[in-house]
Design a protein around this motif. Sequence first.
Motif, mmCIF file in Angstrom:
data_model
loop_
_atom_site.group_PDB
_atom_site.id
_atom_site.type_symbol
_atom_site.label_atom_id
_atom_site.label_comp_id
_atom_site.label_asym_id
_atom_site.label_seq_id
_atom_site.Cartn_x
_atom_site.Cartn_y
_atom_site.Cartn_z
ATOM 1 N N ARG A 97 0.854 -1.200 0.000
ATOM 2 C CA ARG A 97 0.000 0.000 0.000
ATOM 3 C C ARG A 97 0.886 1.244 0.000
ATOM 4 O O ARG A 97 1.820 1.356 0.792
ATOM 5 C CB ARG A 97 -0.888 -0.002 1.227
ATOM 6 C CG ARG A 97 -1.682 1.295 1.423
ATOM 7 C CD ARG A 97 -2.260 1.274 2.817
ATOM 8 N NE ARG A 97 -3.069 2.422 3.151
ATOM 9 C CZ ARG A 97 -2.625 3.467 3.859
ATOM 10 N NH1 ARG A 97 -1.375 3.532 4.264
ATOM 11 N NH2 ARG A 97 -3.446 4.449 4.181
ATOM 12 N N SER A 118 -1.097 7.818 -2.141
ATOM 13 C CA SER A 118 -2.303 7.605 -2.956
ATOM 14 C C SER A 118 -3.245 6.615 -2.284
ATOM 15 O O SER A 118 -4.405 6.510 -2.656
ATOM 16 C CB SER A 118 -1.908 7.079 -4.335
ATOM 17 O OG SER A 118 -1.292 5.807 -4.177
ATOM 18 N N GLU A 174 -3.225 3.671 -2.824
ATOM 19 C CA GLU A 174 -3.455 2.584 -3.785
ATOM 20 C C GLU A 174 -2.698 1.335 -3.333
ATOM 21 O O GLU A 174 -1.718 1.424 -2.596
ATOM 22 C CB GLU A 174 -2.939 2.995 -5.168
ATOM 23 C CG GLU A 174 -3.835 3.973 -5.880
ATOM 24 C CD GLU A 174 -3.208 4.486 -7.175
ATOM 25 O OE1 GLU A 174 -3.744 5.467 -7.702
ATOM 26 O OE2 GLU A 174 -2.176 3.926 -7.627
ATOM 27 N N GLN A 175 -3.166 0.198 -3.853
ATOM 28 C CA GLN A 175 -2.531 -1.060 -3.470
ATOM 29 C C GLN A 175 -2.179 -1.872 -4.713
ATOM 30 O O GLN A 175 -2.882 -1.801 -5.726
ATOM 31 C CB GLN A 175 -3.487 -1.871 -2.593
ATOM 32 C CG GLN A 175 -3.925 -1.089 -1.353
ATOM 33 C CD GLN A 175 -4.713 -1.932 -0.377
ATOM 34 O OE1 GLN A 175 -5.106 -3.050 -0.686
ATOM 35 N NE2 GLN A 175 -4.948 -1.395 0.806
ATOM 36 N N TRP A 210 5.486 5.892 -7.784
ATOM 37 C CA TRP A 210 4.551 4.798 -7.492
ATOM 38 C C TRP A 210 3.865 4.329 -8.780
ATOM 39 O O TRP A 210 3.628 3.132 -8.972
ATOM 40 C CB TRP A 210 3.516 5.278 -6.472
ATOM 41 C CG TRP A 210 2.386 4.311 -6.280
ATOM 42 C CD1 TRP A 210 1.119 4.440 -6.758
ATOM 43 C CD2 TRP A 210 2.432 3.068 -5.579
ATOM 44 N NE1 TRP A 210 0.366 3.352 -6.399
ATOM 45 C CE2 TRP A 210 1.152 2.495 -5.669
ATOM 46 C CE3 TRP A 210 3.437 2.373 -4.886
ATOM 47 C CZ2 TRP A 210 0.840 1.260 -5.090
ATOM 48 C CZ3 TRP A 210 3.120 1.147 -4.314
ATOM 49 C CH2 TRP A 210 1.846 0.607 -4.411
ATOM 50 N N SER A 211 3.576 5.261 -9.695
ATOM 51 C CA SER A 211 2.865 4.896 -10.929
ATOM 52 C C SER A 211 3.655 3.863 -11.746
ATOM 53 O O SER A 211 3.077 3.035 -12.434
ATOM 54 C CB SER A 211 2.589 6.139 -11.767
ATOM 55 O OG SER A 211 3.794 6.813 -12.008
ATOM 56 N N SER A 240 2.847 0.598 -9.994
ATOM 57 C CA SER A 240 1.438 0.196 -10.150
ATOM 58 C C SER A 240 1.112 -0.146 -11.606
ATOM 59 O O SER A 240 0.127 -0.814 -11.878
ATOM 60 C CB SER A 240 0.500 1.270 -9.600
ATOM 61 O OG SER A 240 0.613 2.429 -10.355
ATOM 62 N N ALA A 247 -3.775 -4.561 -9.110
ATOM 63 C CA ALA A 247 -4.377 -4.236 -7.802
ATOM 64 C C ALA A 247 -4.865 -5.545 -7.190
ATOM 65 O O ALA A 247 -5.166 -6.498 -7.919
ATOM 66 C CB ALA A 247 -5.536 -3.276 -8.006
#
Length: 519
Positions: free
Chosen positions: A479, A483, A485-486, A507-508, A511, A516
Amino acid sequence: MPARLIYDHETRDAKSAAAGPGSPGDLMNMDTLVSLSKRRGFVFQSSEIYGGTGSVWDYGPLGVELKNNIKRVWWRDFVQSRADMVGIDASILMHPMVWKASGHLEHFTDPMVDCRECKHRFRADHVDALPWTHYCPATKGNKFTIPAGEPCGHCGQRRSLCPQCGKGELTEPRQFNLMFKTFMGPVEEDAAVTYLRPETAQAMFVNFDNVLQSMRLKLPFGIAQAGRSFRNEITPGNFIFRTREFEQMEIEFFVNPNDRVDGRPADEYWHDRWIKDCVAWFRRYGLTDANLRLREHEKDELAHYAKRTVDIEYKFPIGWSELMGIANRTDFDLKQHAKWSGKSLTYFDEERKEHVVPYVVEPAAGVDRALLAFMVDAYREEEVRGEKRVVLKFHPELAPLKVAVLPLLKKRDDIVRTAHAIRADLAKRWRVVYDDTAAIGRLYRRQDEVGTPYCVTVDVQTVGDSERGETGDQKVTIRDRDSMEQIRVPIAELATVFRDLLDGAAWSEASARYPAPRA
Ligand code: ATP
Protein backbone atom coordinates in the motif's frame (compact mmCIF):
# COMPACT_ATOMS: atom_id res chain seq x y z
CA MET A 1 16.79 44.32 11.94
CA PRO A 2 15.27 45.48 8.66
CA ALA A 3 14.99 42.60 6.26
CA ARG A 4 15.65 42.87 2.56
CA LEU A 5 13.97 39.94 0.90
CA ILE A 6 15.55 38.82 -2.31
CA TYR A 7 13.51 35.74 -3.03
CA ASP A 8 12.90 35.32 -6.73
CA HIS A 9 9.21 34.54 -6.88
CA GLU A 10 9.45 33.95 -10.62
CA THR A 11 11.20 30.67 -9.94
CA ARG A 12 8.28 29.16 -8.07
CA ASP A 13 6.68 26.31 -9.88
CA ALA A 14 3.02 26.68 -10.69
CA LYS A 15 1.93 24.15 -8.10
CA SER A 16 3.52 25.71 -5.07
CA ALA A 17 2.82 29.26 -6.21
CA ALA A 18 -0.86 28.34 -6.24
CA ALA A 19 -0.68 27.03 -2.69
CA GLY A 20 -2.89 29.17 -0.48
CA PRO A 21 -4.17 28.79 3.09
CA GLY A 22 -4.25 25.15 4.07
CA SER A 23 -1.15 24.49 1.99
CA PRO A 24 1.76 22.47 3.46
CA GLY A 25 3.02 23.98 6.66
CA ASP A 26 -0.14 25.92 7.49
CA LEU A 27 -1.77 23.07 9.41
CA MET A 28 0.99 22.37 11.86
CA ASN A 29 1.18 24.60 14.91
CA MET A 30 3.78 24.12 17.63
CA ASP A 31 1.35 22.42 20.03
CA THR A 32 0.32 19.83 17.43
CA LEU A 33 3.95 19.25 16.61
CA VAL A 34 5.12 18.86 20.21
CA SER A 35 2.30 16.48 21.05
CA LEU A 36 2.70 14.36 17.90
CA SER A 37 6.46 14.26 18.48
CA LYS A 38 6.03 12.94 21.99
CA ARG A 39 3.16 10.54 21.26
CA ARG A 40 4.88 8.91 18.30
CA GLY A 41 8.46 8.84 19.57
CA PHE A 42 10.09 11.66 17.61
CA VAL A 43 11.19 14.09 20.33
CA PHE A 44 10.96 13.97 24.13
CA GLN A 45 11.77 16.62 26.68
CA SER A 46 15.19 15.93 28.19
CA SER A 47 15.13 14.44 31.72
CA GLU A 48 11.34 14.71 31.72
CA ILE A 49 10.86 12.52 34.81
CA TYR A 50 12.83 15.12 36.81
CA GLY A 51 10.71 17.96 35.53
CA GLY A 52 12.69 18.50 32.32
CA THR A 53 15.86 20.45 31.48
CA GLY A 54 15.61 23.92 29.98
CA SER A 55 15.71 23.84 26.21
CA VAL A 56 17.37 20.55 25.54
CA TRP A 57 15.49 17.75 23.86
CA ASP A 58 15.98 14.03 23.28
CA TYR A 59 15.28 12.33 19.98
CA GLY A 60 13.21 9.17 20.37
CA PRO A 61 13.20 6.00 18.24
CA LEU A 62 11.63 7.68 15.20
CA GLY A 63 13.31 11.05 15.72
CA VAL A 64 16.78 9.52 15.65
CA GLU A 65 16.00 7.74 12.36
CA LEU A 66 14.68 10.97 10.80
CA LYS A 67 17.66 12.96 12.02
CA ASN A 68 20.16 10.36 10.83
CA ASN A 69 18.46 10.29 7.43
CA ILE A 70 18.72 14.09 7.12
CA LYS A 71 22.43 13.98 7.94
CA ARG A 72 22.98 10.97 5.66
CA VAL A 73 21.42 12.56 2.55
CA TRP A 74 23.15 15.87 3.26
CA TRP A 75 26.50 14.07 3.51
CA ARG A 76 25.81 12.00 0.39
CA ASP A 77 24.66 14.98 -1.71
CA PHE A 78 27.24 17.52 -0.55
CA VAL A 79 30.29 15.39 0.28
CA GLN A 80 30.22 11.86 -1.12
CA SER A 81 28.90 12.70 -4.57
CA ARG A 82 31.16 15.73 -5.16
CA ALA A 83 34.76 15.55 -6.30
CA ASP A 84 35.52 18.94 -4.70
CA MET A 85 34.43 18.07 -1.13
CA VAL A 86 35.89 16.11 1.80
CA GLY A 87 34.66 15.61 5.35
CA ILE A 88 36.06 15.63 8.89
CA ASP A 89 34.78 14.78 12.34
CA ALA A 90 36.53 17.00 14.87
CA SER A 91 36.35 17.00 18.65
CA ILE A 92 33.96 19.27 20.53
CA LEU A 93 36.63 20.47 22.96
CA MET A 94 39.25 22.53 21.18
CA HIS A 95 42.28 24.54 22.27
CA PRO A 96 40.97 27.68 24.06
CA MET A 97 43.11 29.85 21.74
CA VAL A 98 40.81 28.82 18.87
CA TRP A 99 38.08 30.99 20.39
CA LYS A 100 40.40 33.89 21.00
CA ALA A 101 41.54 33.81 17.35
CA SER A 102 38.05 33.31 15.93
CA GLY A 103 36.69 36.28 17.84
CA HIS A 104 34.18 34.20 19.82
CA LEU A 105 35.60 35.20 23.20
CA GLU A 106 35.16 38.84 22.35
CA HIS A 107 32.21 38.95 19.98
CA PHE A 108 30.04 35.86 20.48
CA THR A 109 27.71 37.73 22.76
CA ASP A 110 24.07 38.69 22.82
CA PRO A 111 22.73 41.80 24.57
CA MET A 112 20.69 40.78 27.58
CA VAL A 113 18.12 42.79 29.58
CA ASP A 114 16.26 41.87 32.77
CA CYS A 115 12.93 43.03 34.15
CA ARG A 116 13.49 44.73 37.52
CA GLU A 117 10.06 43.56 38.68
CA CYS A 118 9.41 39.97 37.48
CA LYS A 119 13.09 39.20 36.77
CA HIS A 120 12.26 37.78 33.34
CA ARG A 121 15.29 37.84 31.03
CA PHE A 122 15.19 38.84 27.36
CA ARG A 123 17.53 39.23 24.43
CA ALA A 124 17.52 43.00 24.01
CA ASP A 125 17.26 42.71 20.23
CA HIS A 126 14.22 40.40 20.53
CA VAL A 127 12.12 42.50 22.94
CA ASP A 128 10.34 44.49 20.23
CA ALA A 129 9.39 41.31 18.40
CA LEU A 130 7.29 40.08 21.38
CA PRO A 131 3.60 40.73 22.08
CA TRP A 132 3.44 42.94 25.16
CA THR A 133 1.36 43.19 28.30
CA HIS A 134 -0.18 46.61 28.94
CA TYR A 135 -2.27 48.06 31.79
CA CYS A 136 -4.07 50.80 29.88
CA PRO A 137 -4.60 54.13 31.72
CA ALA A 138 -7.41 55.07 29.28
CA THR A 139 -9.47 52.02 30.36
CA LYS A 140 -9.07 52.22 34.16
CA GLY A 141 -5.93 50.08 34.02
CA ASN A 142 -7.44 47.12 32.17
CA LYS A 143 -4.91 44.52 31.07
CA PHE A 144 -4.33 43.92 27.34
CA THR A 145 -1.93 41.81 25.32
CA ILE A 146 -0.87 43.91 22.33
CA PRO A 147 0.72 42.51 19.17
CA ALA A 148 4.48 43.01 18.78
CA GLY A 149 5.49 46.50 17.66
CA GLU A 150 1.97 47.96 17.78
CA PRO A 151 0.74 50.79 20.05
CA CYS A 152 -2.23 50.39 22.41
CA GLY A 153 -5.45 50.97 20.47
CA HIS A 154 -7.00 52.89 23.41
CA CYS A 155 -4.29 55.17 24.79
CA GLY A 156 -1.84 55.09 21.87
CA GLN A 157 1.14 54.29 24.15
CA ARG A 158 3.98 52.16 22.87
CA ARG A 159 5.77 49.56 24.96
CA SER A 160 8.31 50.96 27.40
CA LEU A 161 8.13 48.41 30.25
CA CYS A 162 8.67 44.64 30.49
CA PRO A 163 6.64 42.91 27.76
CA GLN A 164 6.01 39.92 30.06
CA CYS A 165 4.56 41.50 33.22
CA GLY A 166 3.82 45.00 31.86
CA LYS A 167 5.01 46.56 35.15
CA GLY A 168 8.78 46.47 35.56
CA GLU A 169 11.44 48.61 33.91
CA LEU A 170 14.06 46.81 31.84
CA THR A 171 17.74 47.09 32.79
CA GLU A 172 20.33 48.53 30.40
CA PRO A 173 21.58 45.84 27.95
CA ARG A 174 24.59 43.82 29.13
CA GLN A 175 26.66 41.66 26.81
CA PHE A 176 26.44 37.96 27.61
CA ASN A 177 28.85 35.41 26.08
CA LEU A 178 27.01 32.39 24.70
CA MET A 179 29.83 29.89 25.06
CA PHE A 180 29.58 27.14 27.69
CA LYS A 181 32.68 27.14 29.87
CA THR A 182 34.22 24.04 31.41
CA PHE A 183 37.58 22.82 32.75
CA MET A 184 40.13 20.49 31.17
CA GLY A 185 41.55 18.09 33.76
CA PRO A 186 40.95 17.79 37.50
CA VAL A 187 41.79 21.33 38.64
CA GLU A 188 39.21 24.08 38.29
CA GLU A 189 41.58 26.98 37.69
CA ASP A 190 41.74 29.73 35.07
CA ALA A 191 44.52 27.99 33.13
CA ALA A 192 42.28 24.95 32.65
CA VAL A 193 39.27 26.82 31.23
CA THR A 194 37.99 25.53 27.93
CA TYR A 195 34.73 25.77 25.99
CA LEU A 196 32.17 23.54 24.35
CA ARG A 197 32.29 24.56 20.69
CA PRO A 198 29.51 26.99 19.72
CA GLU A 199 29.86 26.04 16.03
CA THR A 200 31.58 23.27 14.08
CA ALA A 201 33.18 25.68 11.60
CA GLN A 202 36.42 26.50 13.45
CA ALA A 203 37.64 22.89 13.26
CA MET A 204 37.64 23.15 9.47
CA PHE A 205 39.86 26.26 9.58
CA VAL A 206 42.20 24.83 12.20
CA ASN A 207 42.55 21.63 10.13
CA PHE A 208 42.85 23.47 6.81
CA ASP A 209 46.51 22.60 6.26
CA ASN A 210 46.17 18.99 7.50
CA VAL A 211 43.35 18.37 5.04
CA LEU A 212 45.05 20.23 2.19
CA GLN A 213 48.31 18.29 2.55
CA SER A 214 46.88 14.85 3.30
CA MET A 215 44.34 14.95 0.46
CA ARG A 216 46.46 16.92 -2.09
CA LEU A 217 43.54 19.21 -2.90
CA LYS A 218 43.29 21.99 -5.46
CA LEU A 219 41.18 25.12 -5.00
CA PRO A 220 38.24 25.39 -5.02
CA PHE A 221 37.43 22.68 -2.48
CA GLY A 222 35.29 22.31 0.61
CA ILE A 223 35.52 20.67 4.01
CA ALA A 224 32.29 19.51 5.62
CA GLN A 225 31.35 18.43 9.09
CA ALA A 226 28.15 17.49 10.90
CA GLY A 227 28.21 17.54 14.67
CA ARG A 228 27.06 18.98 17.98
CA SER A 229 27.36 22.59 19.00
CA PHE A 230 26.45 24.32 22.25
CA ARG A 231 25.19 27.83 22.92
CA ASN A 232 24.04 29.15 26.26
CA GLU A 233 21.14 30.99 24.57
CA ILE A 234 19.50 33.72 26.68
CA THR A 235 16.00 32.99 25.46
CA PRO A 236 15.90 29.51 24.01
CA GLY A 237 12.58 27.97 23.15
CA ASN A 238 10.05 27.20 20.50
CA PHE A 239 10.64 23.48 20.85
CA ILE A 240 13.75 22.37 18.92
CA PHE A 241 14.06 25.68 17.02
CA ARG A 242 16.43 27.27 19.52
CA THR A 243 18.13 24.96 21.98
CA ARG A 244 21.29 25.01 24.04
CA GLU A 245 22.66 21.80 22.54
CA PHE A 246 22.04 21.20 18.84
CA GLU A 247 23.58 19.79 15.69
CA GLN A 248 24.94 21.63 12.70
CA MET A 249 25.86 20.58 9.17
CA GLU A 250 28.51 23.03 8.01
CA ILE A 251 30.67 23.44 4.93
CA GLU A 252 33.71 25.66 4.51
CA PHE A 253 34.22 26.06 0.77
CA PHE A 254 37.65 27.55 -0.02
CA VAL A 255 38.21 29.51 -3.22
CA ASN A 256 41.13 31.38 -4.74
CA PRO A 257 40.29 35.10 -4.38
CA ASN A 258 42.35 35.86 -7.50
CA ASP A 259 40.28 33.54 -9.69
CA ARG A 260 37.29 34.63 -11.73
CA VAL A 261 34.37 32.43 -12.70
CA ASP A 262 31.91 33.53 -15.39
CA GLY A 263 33.56 36.96 -15.32
CA ARG A 264 33.00 37.42 -11.57
CA PRO A 265 35.30 37.11 -8.52
CA ALA A 266 35.36 33.41 -7.56
CA ASP A 267 34.10 34.02 -3.99
CA GLU A 268 31.04 35.91 -5.23
CA TYR A 269 30.26 33.31 -7.88
CA TRP A 270 30.53 30.43 -5.38
CA HIS A 271 28.49 32.28 -2.77
CA ASP A 272 25.55 32.57 -5.18
CA ARG A 273 26.05 29.01 -6.37
CA TRP A 274 25.86 27.63 -2.80
CA ILE A 275 22.74 29.67 -2.04
CA LYS A 276 21.06 28.16 -5.10
CA ASP A 277 22.24 24.62 -4.34
CA CYS A 278 21.09 24.78 -0.71
CA VAL A 279 17.61 26.03 -1.61
CA ALA A 280 17.38 23.28 -4.25
CA TRP A 281 18.40 20.70 -1.64
CA PHE A 282 15.66 21.68 0.80
CA ARG A 283 13.10 21.68 -2.02
CA ARG A 284 14.26 18.29 -3.25
CA TYR A 285 13.53 16.69 0.13
CA GLY A 286 10.11 18.21 0.56
CA LEU A 287 10.09 21.85 1.63
CA THR A 288 7.44 23.73 -0.31
CA ASP A 289 8.66 26.69 -2.29
CA ALA A 290 5.99 28.95 -0.78
CA ASN A 291 7.50 28.28 2.67
CA LEU A 292 11.07 29.23 1.72
CA ARG A 293 12.60 32.64 1.17
CA LEU A 294 16.01 34.29 1.12
CA ARG A 295 16.98 37.19 3.34
CA GLU A 296 20.00 39.34 2.63
CA HIS A 297 21.75 40.68 5.75
CA GLU A 298 21.92 44.45 5.88
CA LYS A 299 25.39 46.00 6.12
CA ASP A 300 24.92 46.93 9.81
CA GLU A 301 23.75 43.41 10.61
CA LEU A 302 26.68 41.57 9.03
CA ALA A 303 28.98 39.61 11.36
CA HIS A 304 32.42 41.21 11.78
CA TYR A 305 34.02 38.67 9.41
CA ALA A 306 31.41 38.62 6.64
CA LYS A 307 31.48 40.30 3.24
CA ARG A 308 27.93 39.16 2.52
CA THR A 309 25.47 36.82 4.25
CA VAL A 310 22.19 35.42 3.03
CA ASP A 311 19.82 33.42 5.24
CA ILE A 312 17.47 30.80 3.94
CA GLU A 313 14.34 31.38 5.99
CA TYR A 314 11.47 28.96 6.49
CA LYS A 315 7.88 29.73 7.44
CA PHE A 316 7.96 27.91 10.79
CA PRO A 317 4.82 27.88 12.97
CA ILE A 318 6.49 30.77 14.87
CA GLY A 319 6.77 32.80 11.65
CA TRP A 320 9.55 33.32 9.11
CA SER A 321 12.87 32.42 10.78
CA GLU A 322 16.39 31.34 9.86
CA LEU A 323 16.79 27.78 8.67
CA MET A 324 20.40 28.20 7.56
CA GLY A 325 22.90 30.94 6.79
CA ILE A 326 25.32 31.18 3.86
CA ALA A 327 28.15 33.62 4.53
CA ASN A 328 31.12 34.86 2.54
CA ARG A 329 33.69 34.97 5.37
CA THR A 330 36.56 36.16 3.14
CA ASP A 331 40.05 35.22 4.42
CA PHE A 332 39.27 36.36 7.97
CA ASP A 333 39.38 32.97 9.72
CA LEU A 334 42.51 31.55 8.08
CA LYS A 335 44.37 34.84 8.64
CA GLN A 336 43.31 34.98 12.29
CA HIS A 337 44.39 31.40 13.00
CA ALA A 338 47.69 31.96 11.15
CA LYS A 339 48.28 35.06 13.28
CA TRP A 340 47.48 33.44 16.64
CA SER A 341 49.07 30.03 15.97
CA GLY A 342 52.13 31.30 14.10
CA LYS A 343 51.53 28.64 11.42
CA SER A 344 51.14 29.40 7.74
CA LEU A 345 47.65 28.68 6.46
CA THR A 346 48.08 29.46 2.78
CA TYR A 347 47.64 27.72 -0.55
CA PHE A 348 50.31 27.68 -3.24
CA ASP A 349 48.83 28.87 -6.53
CA GLU A 350 50.90 26.89 -9.11
CA GLU A 351 49.73 29.02 -12.00
CA ARG A 352 50.65 32.38 -10.50
CA LYS A 353 53.54 30.96 -8.47
CA GLU A 354 52.38 32.64 -5.28
CA HIS A 355 50.96 31.83 -1.88
CA VAL A 356 47.38 32.98 -1.29
CA VAL A 357 45.06 32.92 1.67
CA PRO A 358 41.84 31.39 0.33
CA TYR A 359 38.47 33.05 0.77
CA VAL A 360 35.76 30.90 2.27
CA VAL A 361 32.04 30.53 1.62
CA GLU A 362 30.20 28.93 4.52
CA PRO A 363 26.83 27.21 4.10
CA ALA A 364 25.81 26.51 7.73
CA ALA A 365 22.63 24.57 8.45
CA GLY A 366 21.03 23.39 11.68
CA VAL A 367 20.01 19.72 11.74
CA ASP A 368 17.28 20.30 14.33
CA ARG A 369 15.77 23.25 12.45
CA ALA A 370 15.88 21.23 9.21
CA LEU A 371 14.08 18.38 10.98
CA LEU A 372 11.48 20.79 12.33
CA ALA A 373 10.88 22.25 8.86
CA PHE A 374 10.64 18.82 7.20
CA MET A 375 8.06 17.74 9.80
CA VAL A 376 6.01 20.92 9.45
CA ASP A 377 5.95 20.71 5.67
CA ALA A 378 5.14 16.99 5.60
CA TYR A 379 2.11 17.30 7.89
CA ARG A 380 -1.31 16.90 6.26
CA GLU A 381 -4.82 16.33 7.51
CA GLU A 382 -7.06 14.64 4.95
CA GLU A 383 -10.58 13.29 4.94
CA VAL A 384 -10.85 9.66 3.91
CA ARG A 385 -14.31 8.08 3.81
CA GLY A 386 -15.62 10.58 6.33
CA GLU A 387 -12.70 10.16 8.75
CA LYS A 388 -9.70 12.39 9.43
CA ARG A 389 -6.39 10.95 8.26
CA VAL A 390 -3.21 12.54 9.64
CA VAL A 391 -0.25 11.85 7.40
CA LEU A 392 3.38 12.94 7.36
CA LYS A 393 4.26 12.99 3.68
CA PHE A 394 8.01 12.66 4.19
CA HIS A 395 10.28 12.19 1.22
CA PRO A 396 10.98 8.42 1.23
CA GLU A 397 14.69 9.05 1.86
CA LEU A 398 13.86 10.97 5.03
CA ALA A 399 11.02 8.81 6.34
CA PRO A 400 12.10 7.21 9.65
CA LEU A 401 10.52 3.88 8.73
CA LYS A 402 10.53 2.77 5.11
CA VAL A 403 8.17 -0.22 5.27
CA ALA A 404 5.76 -1.70 7.83
CA VAL A 405 4.88 -5.38 7.49
CA LEU A 406 1.40 -6.13 8.80
CA PRO A 407 -0.30 -9.52 9.17
CA LEU A 408 -4.01 -9.43 8.34
CA LEU A 409 -4.81 -12.14 10.90
CA LYS A 410 -2.51 -12.32 13.90
CA LYS A 411 -4.05 -15.60 15.06
CA ARG A 412 -2.79 -17.46 11.98
CA ASP A 413 0.75 -18.68 12.73
CA ASP A 414 1.63 -19.11 9.05
CA ILE A 415 0.63 -15.51 8.26
CA VAL A 416 2.58 -14.17 11.25
CA ARG A 417 5.65 -16.30 10.41
CA THR A 418 5.64 -15.12 6.80
CA ALA A 419 5.29 -11.49 7.89
CA HIS A 420 8.24 -11.80 10.29
CA ALA A 421 10.36 -13.44 7.58
CA ILE A 422 9.57 -10.62 5.13
CA ARG A 423 10.46 -8.00 7.76
CA ALA A 424 13.76 -9.71 8.54
CA ASP A 425 14.66 -9.91 4.87
CA LEU A 426 13.82 -6.29 4.02
CA ALA A 427 15.46 -5.07 7.25
CA LYS A 428 18.86 -6.08 5.89
CA ARG A 429 18.67 -2.93 3.78
CA TRP A 430 16.08 -0.61 5.30
CA ARG A 431 14.42 0.28 8.60
CA VAL A 432 11.38 -2.00 8.50
CA VAL A 433 8.94 -2.78 11.32
CA TYR A 434 6.37 -5.46 12.09
CA ASP A 435 3.11 -4.54 13.81
CA ASP A 436 0.11 -6.70 14.71
CA THR A 437 -1.28 -4.74 17.64
CA ALA A 438 -4.49 -3.50 15.99
CA ALA A 439 -6.85 -4.08 13.09
CA ILE A 440 -5.47 -3.32 9.64
CA GLY A 441 -7.23 0.06 9.17
CA ARG A 442 -5.79 1.30 12.45
CA LEU A 443 -2.32 -0.02 11.59
CA TYR A 444 -2.39 1.87 8.27
CA ARG A 445 -3.36 5.11 10.05
CA ARG A 446 -0.55 4.67 12.57
CA GLN A 447 2.01 4.29 9.81
CA ASP A 448 0.53 7.28 7.91
CA GLU A 449 0.94 9.42 11.01
CA VAL A 450 4.68 8.72 11.19
CA GLY A 451 5.17 8.97 7.44
CA THR A 452 6.00 5.35 6.51
CA PRO A 453 5.85 5.37 2.70
CA TYR A 454 4.82 1.72 2.23
CA CYS A 455 2.95 -1.01 4.09
CA VAL A 456 3.06 -4.70 3.19
CA THR A 457 0.10 -6.87 4.15
CA VAL A 458 0.28 -10.65 4.44
CA ASP A 459 -3.12 -12.35 4.18
CA VAL A 460 -4.79 -15.75 3.73
CA GLN A 461 -4.27 -15.60 -0.01
CA THR A 462 -0.50 -15.26 0.53
CA VAL A 463 -0.12 -18.46 2.57
CA GLY A 464 -3.20 -20.47 1.51
CA ASP A 465 -4.91 -22.95 3.82
CA SER A 466 -2.92 -26.11 4.46
CA GLU A 467 -5.88 -27.87 6.18
CA ARG A 468 -7.83 -27.57 2.96
CA GLY A 469 -4.78 -28.42 0.89
CA GLU A 470 -4.68 -24.92 -0.64
CA THR A 471 -1.27 -23.44 -1.30
CA GLY A 472 -0.96 -19.68 -1.18
CA ASP A 473 0.02 -17.46 -4.11
CA GLN A 474 3.12 -16.20 -2.23
CA LYS A 475 2.06 -12.65 -3.07
CA VAL A 476 1.53 -9.72 -0.69
CA THR A 477 -0.20 -6.37 -0.91
CA ILE A 478 1.87 -3.17 -0.97
CA ARG A 479 0.00 0.00 0.00
CA ASP A 480 1.28 3.41 -1.02
CA ARG A 481 1.02 6.04 1.76
CA ASP A 482 0.20 9.01 -0.44
CA SER A 483 -2.30 7.61 -2.96
CA MET A 484 -3.45 4.77 -0.65
CA GLU A 485 -3.46 2.58 -3.79
CA GLN A 486 -2.53 -1.06 -3.47
CA ILE A 487 -0.75 -3.57 -5.69
CA ARG A 488 -0.21 -7.31 -5.42
CA VAL A 489 3.47 -8.33 -5.64
CA PRO A 490 5.26 -11.73 -5.38
CA ILE A 491 7.27 -11.95 -2.14
CA ALA A 492 10.34 -12.87 -4.20
CA GLU A 493 10.16 -9.51 -6.01
CA LEU A 494 9.59 -7.30 -2.95
CA ALA A 495 13.23 -6.31 -2.45
CA THR A 496 13.56 -5.22 -6.11
CA VAL A 497 10.30 -3.26 -6.04
CA PHE A 498 11.32 -1.44 -2.85
CA ARG A 499 14.82 -0.79 -4.16
CA ASP A 500 13.26 1.06 -7.11
CA LEU A 501 10.63 2.88 -5.05
CA LEU A 502 12.97 3.90 -2.26
CA ASP A 503 15.59 5.00 -4.80
CA GLY A 504 13.06 7.49 -6.15
CA ALA A 505 10.92 5.63 -8.73
CA ALA A 506 7.34 6.93 -8.93
CA TRP A 507 4.55 4.80 -7.49
CA SER A 508 2.86 4.90 -10.93
CA GLU A 509 5.79 2.88 -12.35
CA ALA A 510 5.21 0.08 -9.83
CA SER A 511 1.44 0.20 -10.15
CA ALA A 512 1.74 -0.09 -13.94
CA ARG A 513 3.70 -3.35 -13.52
CA TYR A 514 1.60 -5.08 -10.85
CA PRO A 515 -2.16 -5.63 -10.56
CA ALA A 516 -4.38 -4.24 -7.80
CA PRO A 517 -5.43 -6.87 -5.25
CA ARG A 518 -8.79 -8.59 -5.86
CA ALA A 519 -11.53 -6.80 -3.95
P1 ATP B 1 20.08 32.69 15.13
O1 ATP B 1 20.17 34.07 14.47
O2 ATP B 1 18.76 32.02 14.92
O3 ATP B 1 20.55 32.70 16.55
P2 ATP B 1 22.65 32.19 14.00
O4 ATP B 1 22.66 33.15 12.83
O5 ATP B 1 23.38 32.57 15.23
O6 ATP B 1 21.13 31.77 14.35
P3 ATP B 1 24.54 30.43 12.81
O7 ATP B 1 25.63 30.77 13.73
O8 ATP B 1 24.58 30.98 11.42
O9 ATP B 1 23.13 30.78 13.48
O10 ATP B 1 24.40 28.85 12.78
C1 ATP B 1 24.02 28.13 11.62
C2 ATP B 1 22.73 27.36 11.85
O11 ATP B 1 22.79 26.61 13.06
C3 ATP B 1 21.49 28.22 12.01
O12 ATP B 1 20.99 28.64 10.76
C4 ATP B 1 20.54 27.28 12.71
O13 ATP B 1 19.92 26.39 11.77
C5 ATP B 1 21.47 26.49 13.59
N1 ATP B 1 21.42 27.02 14.97
C6 ATP B 1 22.10 28.07 15.46
N2 ATP B 1 21.81 28.26 16.76
C7 ATP B 1 20.91 27.31 17.10
C8 ATP B 1 20.23 26.95 18.31
N3 ATP B 1 20.44 27.62 19.45
N4 ATP B 1 19.37 25.90 18.28
C9 ATP B 1 19.17 25.20 17.15
N5 ATP B 1 19.79 25.47 15.98
C10 ATP B 1 20.66 26.50 15.95
